[in-house]
Design an enzyme around this catalytic site. Structure first.
Site, mmCIF file in Angstrom:
data_model
loop_
_atom_site.group_PDB
_atom_site.id
_atom_site.type_symbol
_atom_site.label_atom_id
_atom_site.label_comp_id
_atom_site.label_asym_id
_atom_site.label_seq_id
_atom_site.Cartn_x
_atom_site.Cartn_y
_atom_site.Cartn_z
ATOM 1 N N HIS A 50 25.744 105.576 39.190
ATOM 2 C CA HIS A 50 24.701 104.703 39.691
ATOM 3 C C HIS A 50 24.754 103.357 38.969
ATOM 4 C CE1 HIS A 50 22.456 106.764 36.318
ATOM 5 N NE2 HIS A 50 22.274 105.493 36.021
HETATM 6 P P1 TYD Z 1 20.114 111.308 36.117
HETATM 7 O O1 TYD Z 1 19.730 109.960 36.616
HETATM 8 O O2 TYD Z 1 20.836 112.214 37.044
HETATM 9 O O3 TYD Z 1 20.927 111.167 34.768
HETATM 10 P P2 TYD Z 1 22.393 110.535 34.543
HETATM 11 O O4 TYD Z 1 22.450 109.291 35.328
HETATM 12 O O5 TYD Z 1 22.449 110.308 33.094
HETATM 13 O O6 TYD Z 1 23.404 111.543 34.978
HETATM 14 O O7 TYD Z 1 18.780 112.026 35.600
HETATM 15 C C1 TYD Z 1 18.641 113.429 35.558
HETATM 16 C C2 TYD Z 1 17.188 113.782 35.855
HETATM 17 O O8 TYD Z 1 16.323 113.311 34.831
HETATM 18 C C3 TYD Z 1 16.700 113.203 37.162
HETATM 19 O O9 TYD Z 1 15.892 114.188 37.784
HETATM 20 C C4 TYD Z 1 15.831 112.029 36.746
HETATM 21 C C5 TYD Z 1 15.320 112.471 35.387
HETATM 22 N N1 TYD Z 1 15.077 111.368 34.438
HETATM 23 C C6 TYD Z 1 13.788 111.089 34.024
HETATM 24 O O10 TYD Z 1 12.803 111.727 34.466
HETATM 25 N N2 TYD Z 1 13.582 110.096 33.118
HETATM 26 C C7 TYD Z 1 14.604 109.368 32.624
HETATM 27 O O11 TYD Z 1 14.374 108.465 31.804
HETATM 28 C C8 TYD Z 1 15.954 109.653 33.069
HETATM 29 C C9 TYD Z 1 17.121 108.852 32.552
HETATM 30 C C10 TYD Z 1 16.138 110.656 33.978
#
Ligand code: TYD
Length: 134
Positions: A50
């Site tokens: 992303h």
């Molecule tokens: P995700 O965006 O998939 O993490 P990455 O990009 O590091 O792989 O996030 C995983 C889950 O955690 C998703 O359900 C969103 C949640 N999340 C939060 O609630 N707060 C946060 O600050 C972050 C980074 C993720």
């Protein structure tokens, strides 16, 4: 266009060991509104996929190592974080992927905004379209 920079944090150490302090608008060049950490990442997992519209982040592998793929829409760089005194600052339109996590890796991320799903661009073509518009 988005950009990234490696930050070198001063290690404060003595005979007891090491310590690093991060302060907003000082060695962390924004107001820190959120901290999260990624750990126990399973073998072979690639995270991220992303970009963000507004968010600034600093990622630090405080233990172990992992590799960031940093894509500004024109070129891709790979940066391996393997040291608690190195921070990867990412700002602007950057597509990021994180891979090659060692089993012990603890990746701490400082963020300039609260969590906001509306700030995410999770579609690569949409990311490229935005880069071309900016
Ligand atoms: P995700 O965006 O998939 O993490 P990455 O990009 O590091 O792989 O996030 C995983 C889950 O955690 C998703 O359900 C969103 C949640 N999340 C939060 O609630 N707060 C946060 O600050 C972050 C980074 C993720």
């Amino acid at each position: 266009m988005g950009d990234y920079k490696l930050l070198d944090f001063q290690t404060l150490g003595d005979e007891r060991g090491s310590l690093i302090a991060l302060e907003e608008n000082y060695n962390a060049p924004f107001e820190i509104k959120r901290v999260y950490y990624i750990f126990d990442t399973k073998d072979g997992v690639i995270r991220g996929y992303h970009a963000h519209i507004k968010l600034k982040q600093i990622a630090i592998a405080v233990k172990g190592s992992c590799t960031f793929v940093i894509d500004n829409g024109k070129s891709r760089d790979e940066i391996t974080l393997d040291n608690p005194n190195t921070g990867l600052l990412i700002e602007g339109l950057i597509w990021r992927e994180m891979k090659d996590f060692t089993p012990d890796c603890v990746l701490v991320v400082l963020a300039s905004e609260h969590y906001d799903e509306n700030d995410y661009i999770r579609d690569y073509q949409k990311f490229i379209d935005l880069v071309l518009k900016n």
